[in-house]
Design an enzyme around this catalytic site. Structure first.
Site, PDB file in Angstrom:
ATOM      1  N   SER A   1       0.601  -1.213  -0.131  1.00 57.91           N
ATOM      2  CA  SER A   1       0.058   0.089   0.080  1.00 57.91           C
ATOM      3  C   SER A   1       0.873   1.399  -0.056  1.00 57.91           C
ATOM      4  CB  SER A   1      -0.906  -0.013   1.116  1.00 57.91           C
ATOM      5  OG  SER A   1      -0.403  -0.319   2.315  1.00 57.91           O
TER       6      SER A   1
ATOM      7  N   ASP B   1       4.223   3.685  -1.243  1.00 56.37           N
ATOM      8  CA  ASP B   1       4.604   4.680  -2.491  1.00 56.37           C
ATOM      9  C   ASP B   1       5.257   3.911  -3.447  1.00 56.37           C
ATOM     10  OD1 ASP B   1       3.858   7.232  -3.393  1.00 56.37           O
ATOM     11  OD2 ASP B   1       6.012   7.655  -3.422  1.00 56.37           O
TER      12      ASP B   1
ATOM     13  N   ARG C   1      -0.548  -3.262   5.231  1.00 56.51           N
ATOM     14  CA  ARG C   1      -1.436  -3.357   6.376  1.00 56.51           C
ATOM     15  C   ARG C   1      -2.836  -2.833   6.135  1.00 56.51           C
ATOM     16  NH1 ARG C   1       2.823  -0.106  10.756  1.00 56.51           N
ATOM     17  NH2 ARG C   1       2.840   1.243   8.691  1.00 56.51           N
TER      18      ARG C   1
ATOM     19  N   HIS D   1      20.433  -0.119  -7.734  1.00 60.22           N
ATOM     20  CA  HIS D   1      19.870   0.436  -9.091  1.00 60.22           C
ATOM     21  C   HIS D   1      20.730   0.958 -10.258  1.00 60.22           C
ATOM     22  CE1 HIS D   1      19.552   4.552  -7.250  1.00 60.22           C
ATOM     23  NE2 HIS D   1      19.247   4.818  -8.944  1.00 60.22           N
TER      24      HIS D   1
ATOM     25  N   ASP E   1      24.617   6.623   1.662  1.00 57.88           N
ATOM     26  CA  ASP E   1      23.535   6.788   0.716  1.00 57.88           C
ATOM     27  C   ASP E   1      24.015   6.450  -0.593  1.00 57.88           C
ATOM     28  OD1 ASP E   1      20.679   7.088  -0.007  1.00 57.88           O
ATOM     29  OD2 ASP E   1      21.429   9.308  -0.846  1.00 57.88           O
TER      30      ASP E   1
ATOM     31  N   HIS F   1      26.507   2.727  -4.482  1.00 56.17           N
ATOM     32  CA  HIS F   1      26.500   3.210  -6.081  1.00 56.17           C
ATOM     33  C   HIS F   1      28.076   3.479  -6.397  1.00 56.17           C
ATOM     34  CE1 HIS F   1      22.391   3.168  -5.495  1.00 56.17           C
ATOM     35  NE2 HIS F   1      22.095   4.398  -4.994  1.00 56.17           N
TER      36      HIS F   1
HETATM   37  C1  BG6 Z   1      19.285   6.763  -4.362  1.00 53.39           C
HETATM   38  C2  BG6 Z   1      19.856   7.430  -3.271  1.00 53.39           C
HETATM   39  O1  BG6 Z   1      19.932   5.353  -3.845  1.00 53.39           O
HETATM   40  O2  BG6 Z   1      19.939   7.174  -5.609  1.00 53.39           O
HETATM   41  C3  BG6 Z   1      19.268   9.128  -3.419  1.00 53.39           C
HETATM   42  O3  BG6 Z   1      18.922   7.055  -1.982  1.00 53.39           O
HETATM   43  C4  BG6 Z   1      19.802   9.640  -4.792  1.00 53.39           C
HETATM   44  O4  BG6 Z   1      19.656   9.773  -2.289  1.00 53.39           O
HETATM   45  C5  BG6 Z   1      19.541   8.503  -5.837  1.00 53.39           C
HETATM   46  O5  BG6 Z   1      19.074  10.683  -4.788  1.00 53.39           O
HETATM   47  C6  BG6 Z   1      19.968   8.790  -7.093  1.00 53.39           C
HETATM   48  O6  BG6 Z   1      19.750   7.855  -8.050  1.00 53.39           O
HETATM   49  P1  BG6 Z   1      19.776   8.373  -9.560  1.00 53.39           P
HETATM   50  O7  BG6 Z   1      19.421   7.206 -10.445  1.00 53.39           O
HETATM   51  O8  BG6 Z   1      18.830   9.455  -9.861  1.00 53.39           O
HETATM   52  O9  BG6 Z   1      21.333   8.934  -9.888  1.00 53.39           O
END
Ligand code: BG6
Length: 442
Positions: free
Chosen positions: A15, A17, A47, A154, A211, A216
């Site tokens: 449920s 976002d 929930r 990602h 973060d 990344h």
């Molecule tokens: C996320 C972070 O993993 O990656 C964010 O938590 C960040 O803070 C974002 O803004 C950036 O991703 P992208 O794909 O827009 O470079």
């Protein structure tokens, strides 16, 4: 695209976002291209006490995918509910949940009877530091074998990031130069235009090192510097990344905070969380020993751009470089928003004896292949998880090693202040490539 059959995709926290904004649209796109085939269903669990129809409305699902959608409130009874819907060869459970409940949720799934056919997908943060990451991995592994755990980063799903391995290992031109004999420095930059927006509470407990850098940026660095894998199997690639991660060491760092950050919503008014970080690293292995590696990331820096730069050593102080001021060669990987590769090199200015100018070989992914198809990272990642391919997911070993690299720099006292909308002058005195000059083309 191969079509996956007889699989159930369960979204926990449905449920929320993420399910509405990303996961259901990604599954919808997969259905459109027949990636999700016969006998597949999607079960939301959250929930809220939704009916199937409430859930469909809540996520705004299309006519195509709505018949596949079901809803069950909570985890209790979820297994029985799933069994009442059919028999599934593969069950994927996406944890769209706060990370602090990951371990208990894994316990609950086990308790419900989800076993060897189940793969779980989790999102970062995987722990908060080395110790908590180890604990999380330990708890998850009590019920799920490592090859059933899919940890999302990602960035690994970005085309330009995947292209790093192809560039390195599908060309004979570059690998001979990819070492300390030729490379002067490696530079990775991830600038963001946005601030913390509505994510103040999460971000304030993390900071940019947790973060962005721990996952990344370190992942991109690993792909850029790892040895060639024996095969393209996900395990071979992930092991090579882990091998190079094992040799990384931070030798200097600086943390900054943008002006006004403490006034952002849900941020502690006395926060020392960093919104900018600059780090210098070394890789202590035969290939890279002695090469400075610079990493930088921050919020509200006036532009969005992720780039990797390799600066090569200068030619000897002879011939065209007798004065010692000939520019070094550089390779710039544009990761986003444009995707491409630029190679800087010297040429003679026509009509002169030997005046030298810099020119660029400029490869743009979209010039070569047309504008990118709008494939969202989640679409790719969900498809891979359904197909059992973990190449774009991060192993337990990799996450722990990345934490180990950064363990001493996570909470480093009061950050310096920088102005919104500007890249701060390098606090470590690093001679950064001016990435904003390389616009790239899309
Ligand atoms: C996320 C972070 O993993 O990656 C964010 O938590 C960040 O803070 C974002 O803004 C950036 O991703 P992208 O794909 O827009 O470079």
């Amino acid at each position: 695209m191969n079509s996956v059959k007889d699989s159930a995709i369960i979204i926990l926290g449905a449920s929320g976002d993420l399910a509405r904004r990303k996961l259901i649209p990604a599954l919808d796109s997969l259905k459109q291209v027949d990636g999700i085939g016969k006998g597949c269903i999607i079960v939301g669990s959250g929930r809220k006490n939704f009916s199937d129809d409430d859930f469909r409305k809540h996520v705004g699902s299309s006519e195509l995918i709505s018949p596949l959608l079901h809803y069950h409130c909570g985890i209790e009874g979820l297994r029985k509910y799933l069994d009442s819907l059919g028999i599934f060869k593969t069950v994927i459970v996406f944890f769209s949940l706060p990370p602090k409940v990951y371990a208990d949720t894994a316990d609950a799934l086990h308790h419900e009877g989800f076993g060897g056919e189940t793969r779980i997908i989790i999102e970062k943060p995987f722990g908060y530091n080395l110790e908590s990451a180890r604990e999380l991995n330990r708890r998850l592994s009590e019920h799920f074998e490592e090859d059933r755990i899919y940890r999302i980063d990602h960035y690994l799903a970005k085309e330009a990031v995947q292209n790093l391995l192809v560039f390195r290992f599908a060309n004979s031109l570059f690998d001979p130069l990819w070492n300390s004999a030729y490379v002067e420095s490696i530079q990775i930059n991830a600038s963001e235009e946005i601030g913390v927006e509505s994510r103040g509470a999460y971000f304030d407990s993390a900071g940019v090192i947790r973060d962005m850098v721990q996952n990344h940026l370190i992942q991109m660095l690993a792909l850029l510097t790892m040895e060639a894998p024996v095969t393209l199997d996900s395990e071979d690639i992930r092991n090579q990344k882990a091998n190079v991660l094992k040799t990384m060491e931070v030798i200097g760092y600086s943390r900054g905070q943008y002006e006004g950050y403490r006034q952002e919503s849900m941020v502690n008014p006395e926060s020392n969380t960093e919104t900018f970080a600059e780090l210098e690293l070394r890789i202590r292995n035969f290939r890279w020993d002695g090469v400075p590696i610079y990493i930088r990331s921050g919020k509200v820096l006036g532009r969005k751009g992720t780039e990797i730069g390799i600066r090569f050593k200068r030619v000897p102080r002879l011939l065209f470089n007798a004065a010692g001021n000939l520019e070094p060669n550089r390779i710039i990987f544009h990761i986003q928003p444009t995707t491409g590769i630029v190679i800087d090199h010297a040429v003679k200015v026509p009509g002169t004896d030997h005046d030298i100018a810099q020119s660029r070989l400029d490869f743009s992914l979209s010039d070569a292949f047309g504008p990118p198809e709008k494939e969202d990272a989640y679409q790719r990642l969900l498809m891979d998880a359904l197909a059992g391919d973990r190449t774009l997911y991060v192993s337990a070993k990799e996450t722990e090693m990345a934490w180990e690299v950064l363990d001493g720099v996570l909470d480093g006292g009061k950050p310096f202040l920088y102005r919104r909308g500007e890249m701060p002058k390098s606090p470590l005195g690093i001679d950064w490539i001016e990435f904003s000059e390389f616009k790239g083309r899309n």
